[in-house]
Scaffold this motif. Sequence first.
Motif: not given
Length: 261
Positions: A33-40
């Motif tokens: 259900g995610l539409t965005a991620l911060a790739m940390t």
Amino acid sequence: MRIDFHSHVKISKKSLFMPDYFREMMKEAKASGLTALAMTEHFNTFRMNDLFDFLEKNYTYEQGYYMIDGLKLFPGIEVDIQENGHILLIGNREDVLEIRKALENHTTETTFLPFDDLLNLVEGYQLLKIGAHPFRESTPLHHLEIKQLQRLDAFDLNGKDLYAYGKEPYTSKLINFAEVVGLPIVGGSDTHQYLQYGSVYNDFNEECNTVNELKASISTGNFTVQTSPALDVKVKAATLVKKLLKEKLTDREPLSIPNRS
């Protein structure tokens, strides 16, 4: 926009970057259900350039994120500080890579920058600066002075800590601390394995395409942090799978990821 602010795309920082594993992670992030991620990803992860080289060759970079089959991936790094804590730095591609280059001589436990020096280093960049897992016993932040922590933009409500310390007591402790410091709280799964996606996430009332838009929405409280009723199951399952996968990694050889489509 539904975003996770603390996410890893490698099994561990000692492993090679594996394109098939990355693709599977992105596919399952969308399915959760995610539409965005911060790739940390950890700033001292093994061969970080492999990850960014792969992104450059395979995906389009738009405004402030990579577009990966409909999922926004905002670049970032998780940086260790000398005082034994972690700071998430999220920004545009060029700034993240430039900061990483500046930290090249500070990637080991004996050379990590102190908090103030790190914040001074990144002062001139447009970044979202998040204090990761402030009450984790191994890498806390609560021991720093309040005036130092006020240089951050937010604290991290972390999926691993909610599982380890209990959802209600940990959330209450973090809320009380954040109120004293005067910072908002954002959610991050802290996953290295896709089963953990959706354990903690943020529902934004509007789409954000740049780090400045993310910061503005956070500062105005134009979002809500959500935790899944299945958080414990998600984190426990992901932890067990991650452990099994790490055991299969020998001599940094990539795993064969089955196609589950």
